[in-house]
Design an enzyme around this catalytic site. Structure first.
Site, PDB file in Angstrom:
ATOM      1  N   THR A 276       1.602   7.028   0.304  1.00 39.54           N
ATOM      2  CA  THR A 276       0.706   5.898   0.017  1.00 39.54           C
ATOM      3  C   THR A 276       0.601   5.626  -1.477  1.00 39.54           C
ATOM      4  OG1 THR A 276      -1.516   5.045   0.499  1.00 39.54           O
ATOM      5  CG2 THR A 276      -1.406   7.297  -0.253  1.00 39.54           C
TER       6      THR A 276
ATOM      7  N   ARG B  88      -7.412   9.098  -9.619  1.00 35.60           N
ATOM      8  CA  ARG B  88      -7.926   9.400  -8.269  1.00 35.60           C
ATOM      9  C   ARG B  88      -6.785   9.818  -7.321  1.00 35.60           C
ATOM     10  NH1 ARG B  88      -7.049   7.234  -2.809  1.00 35.60           N
ATOM     11  NH2 ARG B  88      -8.943   7.571  -1.638  1.00 35.60           N
TER      12      ARG B  88
ATOM     13  N   SER C  38       0.791  -1.236   0.000  1.00 33.32           N
ATOM     14  CA  SER C  38       0.000   0.000   0.000  1.00 33.32           C
ATOM     15  C   SER C  38       0.821   1.283   0.000  1.00 33.32           C
ATOM     16  CB  SER C  38      -0.939   0.003   1.208  1.00 33.32           C
ATOM     17  OG  SER C  38      -0.204  -0.313   2.359  1.00 33.32           O
TER      18      SER C  38
ATOM     19  N   THR D 206      -1.700   3.235   4.453  1.00 34.99           N
ATOM     20  CA  THR D 206      -0.797   4.391   4.319  1.00 34.99           C
ATOM     21  C   THR D 206       0.149   4.502   5.509  1.00 34.99           C
ATOM     22  OG1 THR D 206      -2.445   5.651   3.138  1.00 34.99           O
ATOM     23  CG2 THR D 206      -0.832   6.940   4.365  1.00 34.99           C
TER      24      THR D 206
ATOM     25  N   THR E 233      -5.188   7.896   8.128  1.00 29.54           N
ATOM     26  CA  THR E 233      -5.106   6.714   7.280  1.00 29.54           C
ATOM     27  C   THR E 233      -6.535   6.213   7.074  1.00 29.54           C
ATOM     28  OG1 THR E 233      -4.219   4.466   7.106  1.00 29.54           O
ATOM     29  CG2 THR E 233      -4.681   5.253   9.316  1.00 29.54           C
ATOM     30  N   GLY E 234      -6.753   5.526   5.972  1.00 29.59           N
ATOM     31  CA  GLY E 234      -8.102   5.020   5.715  1.00 29.59           C
ATOM     32  C   GLY E 234      -8.706   5.664   4.479  1.00 29.59           C
TER      33      GLY E 234
HETATM   34  C1  SD4 Z   1      -6.117   7.075   0.487  1.00 31.42           C
HETATM   35  N1  SD4 Z   1      -5.820   7.445   2.833  1.00 31.42           N
HETATM   36  O1  SD4 Z   1      -5.541   7.089  -0.599  1.00 31.42           O
HETATM   37  C2  SD4 Z   1      -5.284   6.753   1.690  1.00 31.42           C
HETATM   38  C3  SD4 Z   1      -5.243   5.291   1.835  1.00 31.42           C
HETATM   39  C4  SD4 Z   1      -4.850   4.861   3.184  1.00 31.42           C
HETATM   40  O2  SD4 Z   1      -4.376   3.412   4.799  1.00 31.42           O
HETATM   41  O3  SD4 Z   1      -4.752   5.551   4.107  1.00 31.42           O
HETATM   42  N2  SD4 Z   1      -4.607   3.744   3.522  1.00 31.42           N
HETATM   43  O4  SD4 Z   1      -7.304   7.256   0.622  1.00 31.42           O
END
Ligand code: SD4
Length: 330
Positions: free
Chosen positions: A208, A218, A87, A190, A241-242
């Site tokens: 990330t 995107r 990731s 991330t 993160t997320g």
């Molecule tokens: C995203 N926030 O591209 C990032 C992905 C991520 O843990 O955090 N992953 O949306």
């Protein structure tokens, strides 16, 4: 209260009487952040368990009296170059067209910041972000422009799609399933990393490959200053993160820092930001977001929408994983 502090505070108080109410409250904030706090000893906090290796690398820098800025950059470069990580950087899962596209940003203790989004074929986007911060008048470069800038600055072109991730993508594309993977706690990780150095200065970095199999083009929250990362050296820093779309909607990391400014602990600030995420999204199914935060005193905290989020904490005595508090069971 110690006499010396009392004298400082009364002097500030006297001065404050002479200024407007607005300035008065600003002086009040400075008292609590600068005069009252002992400067924290070096500390590092980062998201997920790849944070352990990143923290160790960042600690090498702090240990040699290096800056938090150098520490956060060196720390997350470890994760970007780790081929086994799906990731971040090299070995990250691609978008729907099979391209690995990267988002990253960095911020120092003086509000300087740099960022890259939708960057391809460069192994260490965080270092490109730092170059943008230090060698251009801009904050963010994107796509081909960011790539060209990186090549001009001596970064090497590199294929980031490795055989395993190419295979996984090909399998997914050849499956008849209409339902492509959603972002959830399994397909994103991330790295966000915050550090305090020997001088008590705070910097942060976030990098990330984003939402696996996302639409081509995107961009998530991770390269957006205030969403994926924010640092105010008087107060502290935060990373997210997320699901980036949900983080962007509430300017997540900036929100956490502002909540700390209002007096909330890092943990509570992260919790309140998560509550705002919950309030601002009707469908919470699989919507994982986690925040980490570190304040000027060296206090830290984290909170996530769902269970399962953890973070790595490094100080002079240990480097350990801690489970974040959360709102709902996954
Ligand atoms: C995203 N926030 O591209 C990032 C992905 C991520 O843990 O955090 N992953 O949306």
């Amino acid at each position: 209260m110690k006499r010396r502090n009392f004298i400082k505070l009364s002097a500030m108080g006297t001065a404050a009487v002479a200024v407007s109410a607005c300035e008065n409250s600003l002086i009040g904030q400075k008292q609590s952040t600068i005069l009252n706090f002992p400067i924290s000893s070096p500390k590092i906090i980062s998201t997920w368990n790849h944070g352990l290796a990143a923290n160790n690398k960042a600690w090498e820098v702090l240990n040699k009296n290096g800056s938090a800025l150098d520490a956060v950059e060196q720390g997350v470069r470890t994760t970007e170059s780790d081929e086994s990580n799906r990731s971040v950087g090299l070995g990250g899962l691609p978008d729907a067209t099979g391209k690995v596209t990267l988002d990253a940003c960095i911020m120092d203790h003086k509000f300087n910041c740099g960022s890259v989004s939708f960057l391809q074929n460069i192994e260490n986007p965080i270092s490109v972000a730092r170059k943008i911060m230090e060698e251009t008048p801009h904050v963010m470069l994107s796509g081909k422009g960011a790539y060209n800038f990186a090549i001009e600055k001596g970064f090497k072109h590199k294929e980031l799609l490795i055989p395993e991730t190419k295979l996984a993508w090909e399998k997914l594309m050849s499956s008849n399933s209409q339902k492509k993977p959603q972002i959830n706690s399994e397909n994103h990780d991330t790295i966000g990393l915050l550090a305090i150095d020997n001088k008590g200065n705070i910097s942060g970095a976030c990098t990330t490959s984003g939402w696996a199999y996302k639409l081509h083009g995107r961009v998530g929250d991770s390269p957006i200053i205030g969403a994926g990362l924010y640092v105010d050296n008087e107060i502290g820093g935060a990373c997210a993160t997320g699901l980036g779309e949900a983080v962007i909607k509430i300017c997540g990391s900036h929100t956490v820092v502002e909540l700390m400014r209002q007096g909330h602990s890092p943990n509570n600030a992260c919790k309140l930001a998560v509550e705002r995420i919950i309030k601002s999204n009707e469908n919470l199914e699989g919507l994982q977001v986690g925040f980490i935060a570190l304040n000027k005193k060296g206090e830290y905290g984290a909170y996530s929408v769902y269970s399962g989020f953890n973070y790595a904490l490094k100080d002079e005595s240990s480097n350990k994983m801690i489970d974040a508090a959360y709102e709902m069971e996954w």
